[in-house]
Design a protein around this motif. Structure first.
Motif, mmCIF file in Angstrom:
data_model
loop_
_atom_site.group_PDB
_atom_site.id
_atom_site.type_symbol
_atom_site.label_atom_id
_atom_site.label_comp_id
_atom_site.label_asym_id
_atom_site.label_seq_id
_atom_site.Cartn_x
_atom_site.Cartn_y
_atom_site.Cartn_z
ATOM 1 N N MET A 236 0.714 -1.272 -0.152
ATOM 2 C CA MET A 236 0.052 0.000 -0.179
ATOM 3 C C MET A 236 0.715 1.163 0.062
ATOM 4 S SD MET A 236 -3.175 0.581 2.373
ATOM 5 C CE MET A 236 -3.310 2.334 3.209
ATOM 6 N N ALA A 237 1.938 1.300 0.906
ATOM 7 C CA ALA A 237 2.918 2.541 1.000
ATOM 8 C C ALA A 237 2.066 3.821 1.143
ATOM 9 C CB ALA A 237 3.642 2.376 -0.349
ATOM 10 N N LEU A 238 2.736 4.887 0.904
ATOM 11 C CA LEU A 238 2.085 6.097 1.195
ATOM 12 C C LEU A 238 1.279 6.583 0.230
ATOM 13 C CD1 LEU A 238 5.140 8.043 2.635
ATOM 14 C CD2 LEU A 238 3.544 7.510 3.896
ATOM 15 N N GLU A 239 -0.084 6.780 0.555
ATOM 16 C CA GLU A 239 -1.010 7.250 -0.304
ATOM 17 C C GLU A 239 -1.626 8.709 0.332
ATOM 18 O OE1 GLU A 239 -4.696 4.434 -0.163
ATOM 19 O OE2 GLU A 239 -3.168 3.703 -1.229
ATOM 20 N N GLY A 240 -2.309 9.576 -0.395
ATOM 21 C CA GLY A 240 -2.950 10.670 0.190
ATOM 22 C C GLY A 240 -3.991 10.607 0.665
ATOM 23 N N LYS A 241 -4.677 9.441 0.523
ATOM 24 C CA LYS A 241 -6.061 9.063 1.218
ATOM 25 C C LYS A 241 -5.949 8.827 2.705
ATOM 26 C CE LYS A 241 -10.496 6.854 0.603
ATOM 27 N NZ LYS A 241 -11.149 5.737 0.100
ATOM 28 N N HIS A 242 -6.612 9.318 3.795
ATOM 29 C CA HIS A 242 -6.569 9.138 5.026
ATOM 30 C C HIS A 242 -7.875 8.106 5.188
ATOM 31 C CE1 HIS A 242 -7.053 10.418 9.480
ATOM 32 N NE2 HIS A 242 -6.424 9.357 9.397
ATOM 33 N N SER A 243 -7.736 7.056 5.406
ATOM 34 C CA SER A 243 -8.603 6.006 5.735
ATOM 35 C C SER A 243 -8.720 5.576 7.172
ATOM 36 C CB SER A 243 -8.402 4.675 4.948
ATOM 37 O OG SER A 243 -7.179 3.973 4.932
ATOM 38 N N PHE A 244 -9.865 5.361 7.699
ATOM 39 C CA PHE A 244 -9.958 4.991 8.936
ATOM 40 C C PHE A 244 -11.115 3.766 9.238
ATOM 41 C CE2 PHE A 244 -11.963 8.873 8.179
ATOM 42 C CZ PHE A 244 -13.202 8.719 8.598
ATOM 43 N N GLY A 245 -11.174 3.172 10.246
ATOM 44 C CA GLY A 245 -12.204 2.125 10.268
ATOM 45 C C GLY A 245 -12.064 1.499 11.454
ATOM 46 N N SER A 246 -12.268 0.028 11.507
ATOM 47 C CA SER A 246 -12.240 -0.669 12.926
ATOM 48 C C SER A 246 -11.369 -2.068 12.571
ATOM 49 C CB SER A 246 -13.397 -1.021 13.297
ATOM 50 O OG SER A 246 -14.295 -0.034 13.680
ATOM 51 N N ILE A 247 -10.557 -2.242 13.694
ATOM 52 C CA ILE A 247 -10.061 -3.383 13.869
ATOM 53 C C ILE A 247 -10.386 -4.008 15.257
ATOM 54 C CG2 ILE A 247 -7.842 -4.528 14.383
ATOM 55 C CD1 ILE A 247 -6.102 -2.764 12.473
ATOM 56 N N GLY A 248 -11.263 -5.138 15.088
ATOM 57 C CA GLY A 248 -11.970 -5.531 16.307
ATOM 58 C C GLY A 248 -13.145 -4.757 16.452
ATOM 59 N N ASP A 249 -13.077 -4.196 17.847
ATOM 60 C CA ASP A 249 -14.129 -3.331 18.191
ATOM 61 C C ASP A 249 -13.464 -1.921 18.543
ATOM 62 O OD1 ASP A 249 -16.154 -5.116 18.424
ATOM 63 O OD2 ASP A 249 -15.576 -5.763 20.819
ATOM 64 N N THR A 250 -12.240 -1.653 18.053
ATOM 65 C CA THR A 250 -11.464 -0.307 18.071
ATOM 66 C C THR A 250 -11.322 0.385 16.786
ATOM 67 O OG1 THR A 250 -10.136 -1.435 19.967
ATOM 68 C CG2 THR A 250 -9.509 0.599 19.139
ATOM 69 N N ARG A 251 -11.663 1.697 17.042
ATOM 70 C CA ARG A 251 -11.735 2.405 15.816
ATOM 71 C C ARG A 251 -9.937 3.001 15.837
ATOM 72 N NH1 ARG A 251 -15.245 3.255 12.021
ATOM 73 N NH2 ARG A 251 -14.866 5.551 12.007
ATOM 74 N N VAL A 252 -9.734 2.783 14.121
ATOM 75 C CA VAL A 252 -8.468 2.969 14.073
ATOM 76 C C VAL A 252 -8.047 3.768 12.851
ATOM 77 C CG1 VAL A 252 -7.417 0.998 15.267
ATOM 78 C CG2 VAL A 252 -8.171 0.757 12.599
ATOM 79 N N SER A 253 -6.984 4.543 12.603
ATOM 80 C CA SER A 253 -6.628 4.814 11.395
ATOM 81 C C SER A 253 -5.701 4.153 10.772
ATOM 82 C CB SER A 253 -5.838 6.195 11.793
ATOM 83 O OG SER A 253 -5.529 6.960 10.600
ATOM 84 N N PHE A 254 -6.031 3.475 9.666
ATOM 85 C CA PHE A 254 -5.422 2.625 8.905
ATOM 86 C C PHE A 254 -3.873 3.081 8.317
ATOM 87 C CE2 PHE A 254 -9.598 0.603 8.028
ATOM 88 C CZ PHE A 254 -9.612 -0.574 8.808
ATOM 89 N N ILE A 255 -2.960 2.078 8.614
ATOM 90 C CA ILE A 255 -1.589 2.626 8.331
ATOM 91 C C ILE A 255 -1.338 1.702 6.692
ATOM 92 C CG2 ILE A 255 0.745 2.504 8.602
ATOM 93 C CD1 ILE A 255 -0.847 4.395 10.421
ATOM 94 N N GLU A 256 -1.458 0.604 6.595
ATOM 95 C CA GLU A 256 -1.396 -0.162 5.479
ATOM 96 C C GLU A 256 -2.269 -1.529 5.651
ATOM 97 O OE1 GLU A 256 2.706 -0.982 4.142
ATOM 98 O OE2 GLU A 256 3.089 1.266 4.082
ATOM 99 N N LYS A 257 -2.727 -1.977 4.741
ATOM 100 C CA LYS A 257 -3.598 -2.948 4.357
ATOM 101 C C LYS A 257 -2.795 -4.148 3.214
ATOM 102 C CE LYS A 257 -7.959 -0.757 5.101
ATOM 103 N NZ LYS A 257 -9.343 -0.471 4.343
#
Length: 105
Positions: free
Chosen positions: A1-22
């Motif tokens: 995935m590397a660095l990209e301009g879009k700031h994506s966020f969601g959940s890992i388990g029950d915790t809200r996170v800012s995704f770094i790479e998928k």
């Protein structure tokens, strides 16, 4: 995935996170986890589901600070390496250990 301009966020388990790479491999996950924890972030990782058992295991990495955007963190030079130098895009992408302040050659 590397660095990209879009700031994506969601959940890992029950915790809200800012995704770094998928969909990254384990060695990349370990590097990012160590680097981000060194910079004071709480890191969460989740295994991706595999279609076939023989496929390599991939991971999603996120941080609990949902305001953190890795692009801004790197280009504004807010992240530090383990040696105390500033993280560059090439260092972030594991292309080099060199951290000169220039973004160009």
């Amino acid at each position: 995935m590397a660095l990209e301009g879009k700031h994506s966020f969601g959940s890992i388990g029950d915790t809200r996170v800012s995704f770094i790479e998928k969909k990254i491999e384990e060695n990349r996950k370990e590097f990012l986890t160590r680097l981000l924890e060194h910079n004071g972030f709480e890191v969460l990782a989740e295994e991706e589901k595999r279609k076939n058992p023989e496929d390599p295991q991939l991971y999603t990495v996120g941080v609990t600070d949902i305001t953190f955007n890795p692009v801004i963190g790197v280009f504004e030079r807010k992240l530090k390496t383990f040696e105390g130098r500033k993280v560059t895009p090439a260092y972030w992408n594991q292309l080099t250990e060199e951290t000169k302040p220039q973004y160009w050659q």
